[in-house]
Write a protein that holds these residues in place. Structure first.
Motif, PDB file in Angstrom:
ATOM      1  N   ASN A  85      -3.835  -3.224   7.933  1.00  0.00           N
ATOM      2  CA  ASN A  85      -3.158  -1.957   7.601  1.00  0.00           C
ATOM      3  C   ASN A  85      -2.213  -2.096   6.399  1.00  0.00           C
ATOM      4  OD1 ASN A  85      -1.144  -3.491   8.676  1.00  0.00           O
ATOM      5  ND2 ASN A  85      -0.503  -2.000  10.220  1.00  0.00           N
ATOM      6  N   LEU A  86      -2.321  -3.201   5.701  1.00  0.00           N
ATOM      7  CA  LEU A  86      -1.436  -3.404   4.536  1.00  0.00           C
ATOM      8  C   LEU A  86      -1.833  -2.420   3.429  1.00  0.00           C
ATOM      9  CD1 LEU A  86       0.864  -5.454   3.871  1.00  0.00           C
ATOM     10  CD2 LEU A  86      -0.840  -6.723   2.566  1.00  0.00           C
ATOM     11  N   PRO A  87      -0.858  -1.647   2.911  1.00  0.00           N
ATOM     12  CA  PRO A  87      -1.210  -0.669   1.869  1.00  0.00           C
ATOM     13  C   PRO A  87      -1.625  -1.371   0.575  1.00  0.00           C
ATOM     14  CG  PRO A  87       0.976  -0.221   2.804  1.00  0.00           C
ATOM     15  CD  PRO A  87       0.555  -1.567   3.298  1.00  0.00           C
ATOM     16  N   LEU A  88      -2.620  -0.805  -0.109  1.00  0.00           N
ATOM     17  CA  LEU A  88      -3.083  -1.410  -1.362  1.00  0.00           C
ATOM     18  C   LEU A  88      -1.954  -1.544  -2.392  1.00  0.00           C
ATOM     19  CD1 LEU A  88      -5.482  -2.598  -2.886  1.00  0.00           C
ATOM     20  CD2 LEU A  88      -6.010  -0.283  -3.693  1.00  0.00           C
ATOM     21  N   MET A 130      -3.874   4.410   0.512  1.00  0.00           N
ATOM     22  CA  MET A 130      -5.065   3.584   0.718  1.00  0.00           C
ATOM     23  C   MET A 130      -4.651   2.209   1.250  1.00  0.00           C
ATOM     24  SD  MET A 130      -7.932   2.330  -2.026  1.00  0.00           S
ATOM     25  CE  MET A 130      -8.259   3.922  -2.759  1.00  0.00           C
ATOM     26  N   ASP A 131      -5.339   1.717   2.284  1.00  0.00           N
ATOM     27  CA  ASP A 131      -5.033   0.364   2.738  1.00  0.00           C
ATOM     28  C   ASP A 131      -6.303  -0.503   2.712  1.00  0.00           C
ATOM     29  OD1 ASP A 131      -6.449   0.817   5.089  1.00  0.00           O
ATOM     30  OD2 ASP A 131      -4.651   1.287   6.257  1.00  0.00           O
ATOM     31  N   LEU A 132      -6.175  -1.745   3.189  1.00  0.00           N
ATOM     32  CA  LEU A 132      -7.282  -2.696   3.031  1.00  0.00           C
ATOM     33  C   LEU A 132      -8.530  -2.299   3.796  1.00  0.00           C
ATOM     34  CD1 LEU A 132      -5.459  -6.130   3.020  1.00  0.00           C
ATOM     35  CD2 LEU A 132      -6.273  -4.757   1.107  1.00  0.00           C
ATOM     36  N   ARG A 133      -8.346  -1.518   4.898  1.00  0.00           N
ATOM     37  CA  ARG A 133      -9.529  -1.110   5.672  1.00  0.00           C
ATOM     38  C   ARG A 133     -10.501  -0.311   4.819  1.00  0.00           C
ATOM     39  NH1 ARG A 133      -5.839   0.760  10.669  1.00  0.00           N
ATOM     40  NH2 ARG A 133      -4.719   1.504   8.858  1.00  0.00           N
ATOM     41  N   ILE A 173      -0.251  -4.831  -2.293  1.00  0.00           N
ATOM     42  CA  ILE A 173      -0.955  -5.968  -2.900  1.00  0.00           C
ATOM     43  C   ILE A 173      -0.981  -5.858  -4.420  1.00  0.00           C
ATOM     44  CG2 ILE A 173      -3.067  -7.351  -2.820  1.00  0.00           C
ATOM     45  CD1 ILE A 173      -3.583  -6.154  -0.150  1.00  0.00           C
ATOM     46  N   SER A 174      -1.101  -4.619  -4.937  1.00  0.00           N
ATOM     47  CA  SER A 174      -1.106  -4.523  -6.403  1.00  0.00           C
ATOM     48  C   SER A 174       0.266  -4.908  -6.965  1.00  0.00           C
ATOM     49  CB  SER A 174      -1.582  -3.147  -6.880  1.00  0.00           C
ATOM     50  OG  SER A 174      -0.797  -2.140  -6.322  1.00  0.00           O
ATOM     51  N   SER A 175       1.358  -4.556  -6.267  1.00  0.00           N
ATOM     52  CA  SER A 175       2.686  -4.988  -6.736  1.00  0.00           C
ATOM     53  C   SER A 175       2.829  -6.496  -6.629  1.00  0.00           C
ATOM     54  CB  SER A 175       3.817  -4.400  -5.890  1.00  0.00           C
ATOM     55  OG  SER A 175       3.817  -3.051  -5.944  1.00  0.00           O
ATOM     56  N   PHE A 176       2.309  -7.050  -5.535  1.00  0.00           N
ATOM     57  CA  PHE A 176       2.345  -8.501  -5.359  1.00  0.00           C
ATOM     58  C   PHE A 176       1.656  -9.192  -6.545  1.00  0.00           C
ATOM     59  CE2 PHE A 176       0.186 -12.362  -3.946  1.00  0.00           C
ATOM     60  CZ  PHE A 176       1.225 -13.093  -3.375  1.00  0.00           C
TER      61      PHE A 176
END
Ligand code: ADP
Ligand code: MG
Length: 330
Positions: free
Chosen positions: A98-101, A1-4, A104-107
């Motif tokens: 296109n950044l994978p979710l 899943m990505d941000l789109r 961001i959750s790891s970030f």
């Protein structure tokens, strides 16, 4: 899943669930137009820093978890340099679509780890589409008015001290640049990717009134010393052979530089504390070294401004530093 797939508001909803805030003085956190904080008779400290992909970090070198930690660390270090207490932060993100979710959750897991460790709450931010990752954090802190340490308090005759060891993060970056993540030793690379802000040490120095002025060493010892000297209107001398170097730094520096002190003097991102103190405070400062288990080294002395800024080499020769360290646009 990505941000789109989830969009801006899907992302914000998730962030809100990941990062819970608990401070009773926070009347409104994420979810309204502004955050609302109840203030008592304290001084408010505010600082902000930006991290830009390709300038401050590369995705191939730093994983999102450490990136999250580091984004908060660089701000925490500024509050540490005042001897303040960090409290709340806002984060504004520019993200490629296109950044994978999971990135961001790891970030945010990295952010949360540092937030818990240093007891700060996320209270808001902003989110936008961007070609590269851009991270801006604004950190709020508090302090007692008489307890804060500024860059401007150094006086002629004061001693100059620095915490920890210098040059490790910059040497770690050099190793990354040459060898990538498989480079050795891991410890130096880790110092670059995940430094430790000196929050408790900064507070102890301020609380016990040990220093007259303080700054964090983020751009490099020489350049940050000149900032402190300029604000205080004084000069200084530093004895090169007193500069604290770690064991791995001593072991590996020869492969990267002919001059063993060059990187320790000019390399950035150590996030150590540099401070000046009255000679009467020496004993208390060595006691603090023992109780905090963080080395604090006497590296120099404050001179009248007209005497300038010199480094004294081991052979007794003096020089005034030319290139001081890192500066954007230069
Ligand atoms: P606005 O329309 O005022 O810009 P937003 O829709 O951007 O509001 O934000 C809604 C709420 O979510 C606000 O409380 C804001 O502070 C918070 N917020 C937005 N982006 C982030 C983020 N990346 N991390 C944490 N909080 C965020
Ligand atoms: Mg917004």
């Amino acid at each position: 899943m990505d941000l789109r797939e989830i969009g801006e508001f899907g992302l914000i909803d998730r962030i809100r669930k990941w990062m819970t805030a608990s401070d009773p003085a926070l009347l409104q956190g994420i979810g309204d137009d502004v955050a609302v904080i109840e203030m008592r008779d304290k001084v408010l400290l505010v600082t902000t820093d930006i991290l830009i992909e390709g300038i401050h970090f590369k995705r191939s070198w730093i994983d999102p978890y450490r990136l999250g930690k580091k984004a908060l660390i660089v701000n925490l270090s500024d509050i540490a340099a005042m001897g303040g207490i960090p409290k709340y932060f806002l984060i504004s993100l520019g993200l490629p679509k296109n950044l994978p979710l999971p990135f961001i959750s790891s970030f945010y897991r990295g952010l949360k780890e540092r937030a818990k460790r240093f007891q700060v709450d996320l209270i808001g931010g902003d989110t936008s589409l961007s070609q590269k990752i851009v991270i801006n954090i604004c950190l709020l802190g508090e302090g007692g008015e008489g307890d804060l340490l500024f860059r401007k308090g150094a006086k002629v005759g004061n001693d100059l001290f620095v915490s920890g060891t210098l040059g490790d993060a910059a040497l770690g970056l050099k190793i990354l640049q040459k060898e990538g993540l498989m480079g050795r030793p891991k410890g130096l690379i880790e110092k670059h990717l995940s430094p430790c802000p000196r929050i408790e040490l900064g507070q102890a120095i301020a609380r016990h009134r040990l220093a007259t002025a303080m700054i964090d060493v983020s751009d490099g010892l020489l350049i940050d010393t000149t900032h402190l000297l300029k604000e205080s209107g004084v000069g200084a001398r530093i004895w090169e052979d007193r500069i604290p170097l770690s064991r791995p730094y001593r072991k590996w520096i020869n492969s990267y530089s002919e001059d063993p002190y060059q990187i320790a003097l000019t390399g950035g991102e150590d996030y150590e504390l540099l401070f000046t103190a009255l000679p009467e405070a020496r004993k208390k400062i060595s006691t603090l070294t023992l109780s905090s288990k963080i080395p604090i080294t006497w590296i120099g002395e404050i001179l009248p401004q007209k005497e300038g800024f010199h480094i004294i080499r081991r052979d007794g020769k003096e020089y005034s530093p030319g290139r001081l360290g890192f500066e954007h646009f230069k």
